[in-house]
Design a protein around this motif. Structure first.
Motif, PDB file in Angstrom:
ATOM      1  N   LYS A   1       0.856  -1.183   0.000  1.00 58.47           N
ATOM      2  CA  LYS A   1       0.000   0.000   0.000  1.00 58.47           C
ATOM      3  C   LYS A   1       0.892   1.234   0.000  1.00 58.47           C
ATOM      4  N   LEU A   2       0.646   2.139  -0.935  1.00 65.38           N
ATOM      5  CA  LEU A   2       1.539   3.281  -1.106  1.00 65.38           C
ATOM      6  C   LEU A   2       0.799   4.501  -1.606  1.00 65.38           C
ATOM      7  N   ARG A   3       1.500   5.647  -1.526  1.00 65.49           N
ATOM      8  CA  ARG A   3       1.014   6.872  -2.148  1.00 65.49           C
ATOM      9  C   ARG A   3       1.007   6.625  -3.655  1.00 65.49           C
ATOM     10  N   ALA A   4      -0.078   6.964  -4.317  1.00 63.71           N
ATOM     11  CA  ALA A   4      -0.177   6.712  -5.756  1.00 63.71           C
ATOM     12  C   ALA A   4       0.979   7.361  -6.518  1.00 63.71           C
ATOM     13  N   GLU A   5       1.386   8.549  -6.108  1.00 61.79           N
ATOM     14  CA  GLU A   5       2.462   9.252  -6.827  1.00 61.79           C
ATOM     15  C   GLU A   5       3.822   8.586  -6.642  1.00 61.79           C
ATOM     16  N   ASP A   6       3.949   7.694  -5.664  1.00 61.42           N
ATOM     17  CA  ASP A   6       5.217   6.993  -5.435  1.00 61.42           C
ATOM     18  C   ASP A   6       5.339   5.703  -6.242  1.00 61.42           C
ATOM     19  N   TYR A   7       4.299   5.353  -7.014  1.00 59.91           N
ATOM     20  CA  TYR A   7       4.336   4.092  -7.754  1.00 59.91           C
ATOM     21  C   TYR A   7       5.576   3.951  -8.647  1.00 59.91           C
ATOM     22  N   PRO A   8       5.936   4.947  -9.459  1.00 60.77           N
ATOM     23  CA  PRO A   8       7.118   4.753 -10.320  1.00 60.77           C
ATOM     24  C   PRO A   8       8.399   4.460  -9.533  1.00 60.77           C
ATOM     25  N   ILE A   9       8.574   5.131  -8.401  1.00 60.33           N
ATOM     26  CA  ILE A   9       9.768   4.927  -7.572  1.00 60.33           C
ATOM     27  C   ILE A   9       9.763   3.509  -6.990  1.00 60.33           C
ATOM     28  N   LEU A  10       8.612   3.098  -6.459  1.00 59.91           N
ATOM     29  CA  LEU A  10       8.520   1.764  -5.861  1.00 59.91           C
ATOM     30  C   LEU A  10       8.666   0.677  -6.932  1.00 59.91           C
ATOM     31  N   ALA A  11       8.042   0.855  -8.083  1.00 60.76           N
ATOM     32  CA  ALA A  11       8.166  -0.135  -9.157  1.00 60.76           C
ATOM     33  C   ALA A  11       9.618  -0.284  -9.591  1.00 60.76           C
ATOM     34  N   ASP A  12      10.340   0.830  -9.720  1.00 62.80           N
ATOM     35  CA  ASP A  12      11.766   0.761 -10.077  1.00 62.80           C
ATOM     36  C   ASP A  12      12.564   0.022  -9.014  1.00 62.80           C
ATOM     37  N   PHE A  13      12.261   0.296  -7.734  1.00 64.23           N
ATOM     38  CA  PHE A  13      12.982  -0.368  -6.650  1.00 64.23           C
ATOM     39  C   PHE A  13      12.705  -1.874  -6.665  1.00 64.23           C
ATOM     40  N   VAL A  14      11.436  -2.251  -6.793  1.00 62.47           N
ATOM     41  CA  VAL A  14      11.079  -3.676  -6.812  1.00 62.47           C
ATOM     42  C   VAL A  14      11.764  -4.365  -7.987  1.00 62.47           C
ATOM     43  N   ARG A  15      11.745  -3.740  -9.151  1.00 63.00           N
ATOM     44  CA  ARG A  15      12.383  -4.303 -10.352  1.00 63.00           C
ATOM     45  C   ARG A  15      13.873  -4.546 -10.101  1.00 63.00           C
ATOM     46  N   SER A  16      14.540  -3.572  -9.482  1.00 63.79           N
ATOM     47  CA  SER A  16      15.990  -3.687  -9.259  1.00 63.79           C
ATOM     48  C   SER A  16      16.331  -4.698  -8.166  1.00 63.79           C
TER      49      SER A  16
END
Length: 113
Positions: free
Chosen positions: A59-74
């Motif tokens: 569960k996250l701030r919607a605007e943080d999705y790109p940052i979290l997706a990049d972190f999860v990917r890495s």
């Protein structure tokens, strides 16, 4: 306007789930991560697979999705990780306020994000 999103991914072990969960919580990229054991059925490289996995719902701030997706990917150990964004149509205002409070991060210039 404040909004909530959910990032869903799967990992292959409880150790990986715990490692990824701890990292995103400590980095304040998600307020809460729910970990659920499951069995996935899919086709990979032409073969049918049935695999024990763990689903992580972050569960996250919607605007943080790109940052979290990049972190999860890495941080992910899969060649092609599942990374799905679920938009949340409605959320309890007090819960949304809590998400924003616990994911507050300080920028280098002293401002908060």
């Amino acid at each position: 306007m404040p909004a909530l999103a959910i990032l869903v991914t799967t990992v292959d072990s409880l150790v990986q789930a715990q490692r990824l969960t701890r990292a995103v919580i400590e980095k304040k990229l998600a307020a809460c991560v729910q970990v659920t054991p499951l069995v996935s059925h899919y086709v990979w490289e032409g073969s049918y697979c049935e695999t024990n996995e763990f689903k992580l719902e972050m569960k996250l701030r919607a605007e943080d999705y790109p940052i979290l997706a990049d972190f999860v990917r890495s941080a992910h150990n899969y060649e092609t990780p599942e990374i799905i964004r679920l938009a949340v149509e409605a959320v309890e205002p007090a819960y949304l306020a809590w998400v924003y409070e616990v994911t507050k991060r300080h920028l280098g210039n002293g401002d908060e994000l």
